[in-house]
Design a protein around this motif. Structure first.
Motif, mmCIF file in Angstrom:
data_model
loop_
_atom_site.group_PDB
_atom_site.id
_atom_site.type_symbol
_atom_site.label_atom_id
_atom_site.label_comp_id
_atom_site.label_asym_id
_atom_site.label_seq_id
_atom_site.Cartn_x
_atom_site.Cartn_y
_atom_site.Cartn_z
ATOM 1 N N VAL A 31 -12.377 26.313 -6.785
ATOM 2 C CA VAL A 31 -13.664 27.020 -6.766
ATOM 3 C C VAL A 31 -14.786 26.219 -7.413
ATOM 4 C CG1 VAL A 31 -12.571 29.286 -6.698
ATOM 5 C CG2 VAL A 31 -13.177 28.284 -8.914
ATOM 6 N N GLN A 32 -14.454 25.132 -8.099
ATOM 7 C CA GLN A 32 -15.504 24.268 -8.623
ATOM 8 C C GLN A 32 -16.258 23.563 -7.498
ATOM 9 O OE1 GLN A 32 -13.298 21.857 -11.436
ATOM 10 N NE2 GLN A 32 -13.943 23.101 -13.173
ATOM 11 N N GLU A 33 -15.610 23.446 -6.319
ATOM 12 C CA GLU A 33 -16.241 22.754 -5.195
ATOM 13 C C GLU A 33 -16.394 23.637 -3.951
ATOM 14 O OE1 GLU A 33 -14.763 18.816 -4.324
ATOM 15 O OE2 GLU A 33 -13.645 18.783 -6.201
ATOM 16 N N ILE A 34 -15.608 24.692 -3.873
ATOM 17 C CA ILE A 34 -15.593 25.541 -2.679
ATOM 18 C C ILE A 34 -16.028 26.942 -3.072
ATOM 19 C CG2 ILE A 34 -14.174 26.395 -0.770
ATOM 20 C CD1 ILE A 34 -12.214 24.102 -1.371
ATOM 21 N N ASP A 35 -16.843 27.571 -2.223
ATOM 22 C CA ASP A 35 -17.283 28.942 -2.474
ATOM 23 C C ASP A 35 -16.056 29.850 -2.671
ATOM 24 O OD1 ASP A 35 -18.052 31.790 -1.658
ATOM 25 O OD2 ASP A 35 -20.003 30.811 -1.667
ATOM 26 N N PRO A 36 -16.045 30.674 -3.740
ATOM 27 C CA PRO A 36 -14.888 31.538 -3.994
ATOM 28 C C PRO A 36 -14.527 32.438 -2.811
ATOM 29 C CG PRO A 36 -16.346 31.522 -5.887
ATOM 30 C CD PRO A 36 -17.052 30.780 -4.801
ATOM 31 N N PHE A 37 -15.530 32.933 -2.079
ATOM 32 C CA PHE A 37 -15.241 33.778 -0.923
ATOM 33 C C PHE A 37 -14.540 32.973 0.177
ATOM 34 C CE2 PHE A 37 -18.547 36.314 -2.935
ATOM 35 C CZ PHE A 37 -18.028 37.593 -2.815
ATOM 36 N N ALA A 38 -14.911 31.700 0.312
ATOM 37 C CA ALA A 38 -14.253 30.841 1.295
ATOM 38 C C ALA A 38 -12.807 30.585 0.893
ATOM 39 C CB ALA A 38 -15.012 29.519 1.437
ATOM 40 N N VAL A 39 -12.573 30.382 -0.407
ATOM 41 C CA VAL A 39 -11.207 30.173 -0.893
ATOM 42 C C VAL A 39 -10.350 31.412 -0.615
ATOM 43 C CG1 VAL A 39 -9.770 29.803 -2.939
ATOM 44 C CG2 VAL A 39 -11.905 28.526 -2.664
ATOM 45 N N ALA A 40 -10.902 32.601 -0.930
ATOM 46 C CA ALA A 40 -10.165 33.849 -0.705
ATOM 47 C C ALA A 40 -9.850 34.044 0.772
ATOM 48 C CB ALA A 40 -10.972 35.034 -1.240
ATOM 49 N N PHE A 41 -10.822 33.705 1.638
ATOM 50 C CA PHE A 41 -10.629 33.906 3.075
ATOM 51 C C PHE A 41 -9.574 32.953 3.628
ATOM 52 C CE2 PHE A 41 -11.933 33.386 7.592
ATOM 53 C CZ PHE A 41 -11.743 34.700 7.983
ATOM 54 N N VAL A 42 -9.637 31.683 3.232
ATOM 55 C CA VAL A 42 -8.644 30.711 3.696
ATOM 56 C C VAL A 42 -7.257 31.093 3.188
ATOM 57 C CG1 VAL A 42 -7.898 28.306 3.540
ATOM 58 C CG2 VAL A 42 -10.308 28.835 3.913
ATOM 59 N N ARG A 43 -7.203 31.586 1.964
ATOM 60 C CA ARG A 43 -5.922 31.996 1.387
ATOM 61 C C ARG A 43 -5.261 33.075 2.238
ATOM 62 N NH1 ARG A 43 -5.139 34.113 -4.898
ATOM 63 N NH2 ARG A 43 -2.855 33.958 -4.926
ATOM 64 N N VAL A 44 -6.033 34.080 2.611
ATOM 65 C CA VAL A 44 -5.493 35.169 3.424
ATOM 66 C C VAL A 44 -5.247 34.710 4.859
ATOM 67 C CG1 VAL A 44 -6.000 37.454 4.365
ATOM 68 C CG2 VAL A 44 -6.556 36.944 1.985
#
Length: 291
Positions: A31-44
């Protein structure tokens, strides 16, 4: 006398909690480099088909509309709210802080179980909750014993995620026995992922993926493949073979692993008030569980 738990099941439980302990620092890297919402979406987005693949290998990947409806409140709480609050919270706090806030999960479950299922709260449970909450206040302090704005917001967001997952846990008590743990989780990810699309897809599309460094990609890959998929499989495999209480006992490893890896990978040195608060949180959770 009860038979001893199988060594491989204990190893799986230890592995799940150990890798989850590492997950905090890798999530922070992502999340230091990627939007947290993008991280959550890719994770799911990645974890959902992998969970259904695990079901397909057992021949149980199909589901009915009625089963999907049962999973709606679980998906909205345990996946959508939990993932979003956790991943946005970790950006505003430290992995060590986040892991200790997550360690409050058993206590929040006790409170919700009392409210929703009328499970009795004993004096020992209440005492444990009080000690643990005092510990949370301590870990949110900064140098000089004043509340830190830098971590308090992240700690609060993480706690909201804990509350969401606690609801998922309590609400799932009537659903998991019928559907099975892995099946319930897969359907919850399907529902939560669908609900996450309007919230997280714009951030995912706006993200400049070409600017993400190797470290950012490693963090994202760990969160998705290890922190989500592998850990869930290890956790559920262990749960199917030994008592849930014995599996939950390994939860105390997470803050220790998270604190050590936070220092090694991110150079975040724990302060005295954090160590004191962490000890209070773990002691309080232990007392509440004993109660």
């Amino acid at each position: 006398m009860k038979p001893a738990p199988p060594p491989l099941a204990l190893l799986a439980a230890f592995g799940a909690m150990f890798f989850w302990g590492l997950n905090y620092s890798f999530a922070k890297m992502a999340v230091q480099e990627i939007d947290p919402f993008a991280v959550a979406f890719v994770r799911v987005l990645v974890a959902t088909p992998l969970l259904f693949l695990a079901l397909a290998r057992k021949g149980t990947a199909g589901f009915t509309t009625a089963e999907l409806k049962l999973a709606i409140p679980l998906g909205l709480s345990g996946v959508l709210a939990n993932q979003v609050f956790f991943i946005t919270g970790i950006r505003r706090t430290t992995p060590a802080h986040s892991s200790l806030v997550v360690a409050l999960l058993p206590i929040v479950v006790l409170v919700l179980a009392n409210l929703m299922l009328r499970e009795r709260l004993t004096l020992l449970k209440i005492s444990g909750m009080t000690v643990a909450l005092a510990g949370v206040l301590l870990i949110s302090l900064s140098d000089g014993w004043s509340f830190s704005r830098e971590t308090s917001t992240g700690d609060l967001l993480t706690f909201c995620g804990v509350c969401a997952f606690a609801y998922y846990t309590v609400a799932g008590k009537g659903i998991v026995p019928g559907l099975g743990v892995l099946r319930t989780t897969a359907l919850s990810f399907l529902v939560g992922g669908a609900a996450m699309i309007p919230l997280a897809l714009p951030a995912t599309l706006r993200q400049n993926w070409g600017s993400v460094s190797t470290q950012g990609w490693i963090g994202l890959a760990y969160v998705v493949l290890i922190g989500t998929y592998l850990c869930y499989l290890l956790y559920y495999w262990a749960l199917s073979r030994i008592e849930s209480g014995k599996v939950a006992a390994f939860m105390y490893l997470q803050p220790v692993v998270a604190g050590v890896t936070s220092y090694l990978l991110l150079d975040e040195m724990p302060q005295g008030h954090f160590l004191l608060g962490g000890a209070a949180v773990l002691a309080g959770v232990f007392l509440a569980e004993r109660g």
